[in-house]
Design an enzyme around this catalytic site. Structure first.
Site, PDB file in Angstrom:
ATOM      1  N   HIS A 141      -7.084  -3.724 -22.753  1.00 31.53           N
ATOM      2  CA  HIS A 141      -5.974  -3.877 -21.812  1.00 31.53           C
ATOM      3  C   HIS A 141      -6.240  -3.062 -20.556  1.00 31.53           C
ATOM      4  O   HIS A 141      -7.039  -2.126 -20.561  1.00 31.53           O
ATOM      5  CB  HIS A 141      -4.660  -3.416 -22.447  1.00 31.53           C
ATOM      6  CG  HIS A 141      -4.688  -2.000 -22.945  1.00 31.53           C
ATOM      7  ND1 HIS A 141      -5.173  -1.673 -24.202  1.00 31.53           N
ATOM      8  CD2 HIS A 141      -4.316  -0.831 -22.378  1.00 31.53           C
ATOM      9  CE1 HIS A 141      -5.073  -0.361 -24.375  1.00 31.53           C
ATOM     10  NE2 HIS A 141      -4.571   0.171 -23.275  1.00 31.53           N
ATOM     11  N   CYS A 188       0.273   9.904 -27.316  1.00 33.60           N
ATOM     12  CA  CYS A 188      -1.181   9.752 -27.311  1.00 33.60           C
ATOM     13  C   CYS A 188      -1.662   9.820 -25.867  1.00 33.60           C
ATOM     14  O   CYS A 188      -0.848   9.812 -24.943  1.00 33.60           O
ATOM     15  CB  CYS A 188      -1.592   8.429 -27.968  1.00 33.60           C
ATOM     16  SG  CYS A 188      -1.038   6.946 -27.102  1.00 33.60           S
TER      17      CYS A 188
END
Length: 688
Positions: free
Chosen positions: A68, A197
């Site tokens: 992505h 994250c």
């Protein structure tokens, strides 16, 4: 979003037929986006996908690949899906991926990108959803499943017809979860969790979903999650935190406002643990609560954010590297801005602009004078450079001890400048400041002092300690070492200078933008804070060597194209520009595909260029810019000769090494590519 995120023609249920590697998979799915008008420039978009993939593999456990990116070549948020029964390696620990999702969002479309990724990430924690995709009988059915629709049997669909619009996927919940409507049983164990994250998207929400699912499957447990994603976060309500019996942190970056959760039983792990073993974490925090293990009220729940970031079990050497890279990463923008401004000042007004007094600039600025504008650029650059060492020290301390480390770190960096300890003093000051704060944080303090610890006590005591150590104990020895290093650089000539050039060249080309590359670059830019002839030679050698790998790969793909795959040959076109701009990372796709040949060849060429640059006495006052700062380079013609020599050496070596392979890179995929309709050049790597 004015159109559907995914439609049947953005689905390929036999991706293995056209793709064997992750780069070929990205190309195949991206071509579908181009055909739908969702992507305007195929090779530009694929370059952005490759850049994102180089940061961190996008393979997830369970056979998932989610390449992505955000890209200026995307017209609207789009998702393409491919099913690869044979599996394609996306870097997941458990093996190849058979469900591939290519996600594209327009540049700057943070909310849309987050919506697509996080919604999909949550769906991918549902085994039924993945099983349904693996058993889907047609593209329309798969697209409808991803959109969240109830699908009719595929046979009833008209594959040639346009499907009805579907509602957009709902964005992830970023607000504080509401308290349950009905009162909970007295023995309910309440848990609050935080997930985060590095990208703040996929793993953040997968860990949240996994923890929520595990809590639902565990009797007597109630759990709410605060996702600290890339679009920011909304804090859990204070009353929710206060009522919690335990805390779970599943994170690879520092938890923001961590002190809110202090004083409770706490489990602190990496985000992957939240995805892979949520039930164990819930059991662990319940056991801690039963034993009465809590963090100190008002204190951070663990020693440092770096101690708990990344994979558990990091050794001290790994942590030290992270701390130092934290400081360097924050310092580099100051170096780039300050160095280029100073270089522009010299370019506009000549080196004599340094003799213009600041008072003259303040009181007699002449709008039509190039000297005035040059002096403005020069002194603005110097102001930026004045922050170089304090920022380095401050953010090393921040990497070690979070925000309490900033004050003593900046103070120590400023003292390093005062005592002429320079770049080395900044490194020492940052490490000392972080260590002092960590020691203070571990102390047991009276309850009455805990409220003022982070605001008054820690900054005061740590600044005193750092000031004493820097002024009285180590400042003078480090300043002497810094002066000796400067004198050594200035005295370098002949063989000594060449040896240093070789070492710097090898470091710049070993990991192509990784830690060794950054250490070499930081060493060079540190010398620009107080430029001397020696430090300017080092800067020139470092930039020249850093340009070699991408330029060499570009040359090799041009002169011996048959040794490279089609994607690599076209990727070489972009490498010309990247190398000329001093973006060493332009060679990463080639190194990732064939590291045993590309990296040694790159190092050999970098060593040649570094040695020649030092031997020729080339100098550079700008920290970046590649061939675009040639006017600021001393002995520019010889400098270009040094770069060309290294490029030729690396290109020749990689051609020879690749030519020694028994089998060439031309594969069935390349043959199929030749038979397919022509598309624009790709800028993504394909494994050789």
């Amino acid at each position: 979003m004015t159109a559907e995120m995914i439609t049947a023609d953005l689905v390929d249920l036999d991706l293995s037929a056209s793709a064997q590697t992750k780069d070929e998979a990205a190309r195949s799915l991206a071509e579908r986006m181009v055909a739908r008008g969702r992507v305007t420039d195929l090779d530009g978009f694929l370059a952005d996908v490759a850049a994102r993939e180089a940061q961190m593999p996008t393979g997830l456990d369970g056979g998932i690949g989610i390449p992505h990116c955000r890209s200026a070549h995307v017209t609207e948020p789009t998702l393409a899906f491919g099913r690869a029964p044979g599996g394609i390696d996306f870097g997941a620990p458990d093996g190849p991926a058979d469900l591939i999702f290519l996600i594209a969002a327009p540049a700057g479309a943070d909310d849309a990108h987050l919506t697509i990724l996080s919604s999909l990430a949550r769906q991918l924690m549902d085994e039924d959803f993945k099983a349904a995709l693996r058993s889907a009988t047609g593209p329309g059915q798969a697209a409808a499943l991803i959109r969240g629709e109830r699908t009719a049997p595929e046979a009833t669909r008209d594959e040639g017809a346009e499907e009805a619009p579907a509602a957009e996927p709902k964005p992830p919940a970023e607000s504080a979860p509401a308290a349950p409507a009905a009162p909970t049983a007295p023995d309910t164990f309440k848990i609050v969790a935080v997930t985060s994250c590095p990208t703040g998207i996929a793993h953040t929400y997968m860990a949240a979903e996994a923890l929520e699912n595990a809590a639902r499957d565990t009797a007597g447990v109630e759990l709410v999650v605060e996702t600290q994603g890339s679009a920011g976060f909304t804090r859990l309500a204070p009353e929710v935190i206060a009522a919690a019996d335990g805390v779970i942190f599943a994170h690879d970056v520092p938890v923001r406002e961590k002190a809110r959760f202090a004083g409770k039983p706490t489990v602190d792990v990496g985000v992957k643990a939240g995805v892979n073993r949520p039930a164990e974490l819930i059991d662990e925090v319940r056991q801690k609560a039963s034993r009465g293990e809590t963090t100190a009220p008002g204190a951070p729940a663990s020693s440092t954010p770096v101690d708990n970031s990344g994979e558990s079990g990091d050794g001290y050497g790994t942590k030290l590297r992270k701390w130092l890279m934290s400081g360097v990463s924050y310092m580099v923008p100051f170096v780039a801005a300050g160095g280029l401004l100073i270089a522009l000042g010299f370019a506009v007004g000549g080196y004599e602009v340094a003799n213009v007094k600041v008072d003259t600039l303040l009181n007699s600025f002449d709008w039509g004078s190039t000297t005035s504008w040059a002096a403005l650029l020069f002194y603005t650059g110097q102001a930026a450079f004045a922050f170089l060492v304090p920022v380095l020290a401050g953010y090393i301390a921040y990497g070690m001890a979070d925000r309490p480390g900033l004050v003593p770190g900046f103070v120590g960096g400023s003292i390093a400048l005062t005592v002429n300890a320079g770049f080395l003093g900044g490194l020492a000051a940052g490490l000392i400041a972080g260590g002092v704060v960590m020691a203070i944080q571990r102390m047991n303090v009276p309850a009455v002092l805990r409220g003022i610890m982070p605001v008054v006590v820690i900054p005061l005591l740590s600044s005193i300690a750092v000031g004493f150590l820097m002024f009285v104990v180590i400042g003078k020895p480090i300043a002497s070492l810094q002066n000796a290093l400067t004198d050594w650089l200035n005295s370098l000539s002949g063989a000594n200078a060449i040896v240093l050039g070789v070492i710097l060249g090898l470091m710049m080309c070993f990991d192509l933008g990784g830690p060794l590359n950054k250490v070499s670059y930081a060493f060079a830019v540190g010398g620009l804070a107080n430029p001397t002839d020696g430090s300017l030679k080092v800067m020139a050698a470092v930039m020249a060597a850093g340009m070699v790998p991408p330029l060499a790969m570009a040359l090799a793909t041009t002169v011996r194209g048959r040794l490279f795959t089609k994607a690599e040959r076209e990727n070489g076109k972009a490498a010309w520009v990247l190398g000329a701009s001093f973006i060493t990372e332009g060679a990463i796709p080639f190194a990732a595909a064939d590291p045993l040949r590309v990296i040694p060849a790159s190092m050999a060429g970098g060593a040649v260029t570094g040695a020649l640059s030092m031997a020729f006495g080339c100098t550079l006052r700008a920290p970046h810019g590649g061939i675009f700062v040639i006017p600021l380079i001393g002995n520019a013609f010889l400098y270009l000769i040094a770069i060309a020599a290294g490029v030729c050496v690396s290109a020749a070596l990689v051609v020879v090494l690749k030519g020694m392979r028994k089998a060439g890179p031309e594969t069935a995929t390349d043959t199929a590519d030749k038979q397919a309709p022509a598309v624009s050049a790709a800028k993504v790597p394909t494994a050789a």
